[in-house]
Design a protein around this motif. Structure first.
Motif, mmCIF file in Angstrom:
data_model
loop_
_atom_site.group_PDB
_atom_site.id
_atom_site.type_symbol
_atom_site.label_atom_id
_atom_site.label_comp_id
_atom_site.label_asym_id
_atom_site.label_seq_id
_atom_site.Cartn_x
_atom_site.Cartn_y
_atom_site.Cartn_z
ATOM 1 N N ASP A 115 -6.654 -3.705 16.079
ATOM 2 C CA ASP A 115 -7.033 -5.033 15.601
ATOM 3 C C ASP A 115 -5.918 -5.528 14.675
ATOM 4 O O ASP A 115 -5.780 -5.043 13.554
ATOM 5 N N PRO A 116 -5.115 -6.481 15.131
ATOM 6 C CA PRO A 116 -4.000 -6.932 14.298
ATOM 7 C C PRO A 116 -4.441 -7.560 12.977
ATOM 8 O O PRO A 116 -3.722 -7.463 11.981
ATOM 9 N N ILE A 117 -5.608 -8.161 12.948
ATOM 10 C CA ILE A 117 -6.094 -8.741 11.690
ATOM 11 C C ILE A 117 -6.398 -7.633 10.690
ATOM 12 O O ILE A 117 -6.037 -7.719 9.514
ATOM 13 N N GLU A 118 -7.043 -6.564 11.146
ATOM 14 C CA GLU A 118 -7.336 -5.435 10.253
ATOM 15 C C GLU A 118 -6.043 -4.801 9.755
ATOM 16 O O GLU A 118 -5.922 -4.467 8.573
ATOM 17 N N ALA A 119 -5.078 -4.638 10.635
ATOM 18 C CA ALA A 119 -3.793 -4.066 10.224
ATOM 19 C C ALA A 119 -3.140 -4.939 9.155
ATOM 20 O O ALA A 119 -2.617 -4.428 8.153
ATOM 21 N N ALA A 120 -3.183 -6.260 9.338
ATOM 22 C CA ALA A 120 -2.612 -7.169 8.345
ATOM 23 C C ALA A 120 -3.365 -7.088 7.018
ATOM 24 O O ALA A 120 -2.752 -7.143 5.948
#
Length: 72
Positions: A48-53
């Motif tokens: 999940d790119p949002i979680e990584a960010a």
């Protein structure tokens, strides 16, 4: 024995109350346990790119707190 001590350490805010010092210590320990340690022991799939960010933003916040402690 708590994760913090009355004499603090290099990052401790001597002006903060004991509970606040303990909470800050727990915040850093929790971040290490939740985000740093797992990727040190296995491959962690951040799909999940949002979680990584958000994790990166959280790490940035912790680094800002370290910067404030160094200036104290």
């Amino acid at each position: 024995m708590p994760a913090w001590s009355a004499d603090g350490g290099p990052l401790a805010d001597a002006g903060a109350e004991g509970g606040e010092q303990e909470a800050a210590s727990a915040l850093f320990a929790g971040a290490m346990g939740a985000f740093k340690n797992p990727s040190s022991h296995r491959t962690v799939d951040f799909d999940d790119p949002i979680e990584a960010a958000e994790i990166i933003q959280f790490a940035d916040l912790l680094l800002r707190q370290i910067g404030r402690a160094r200036r104290r």
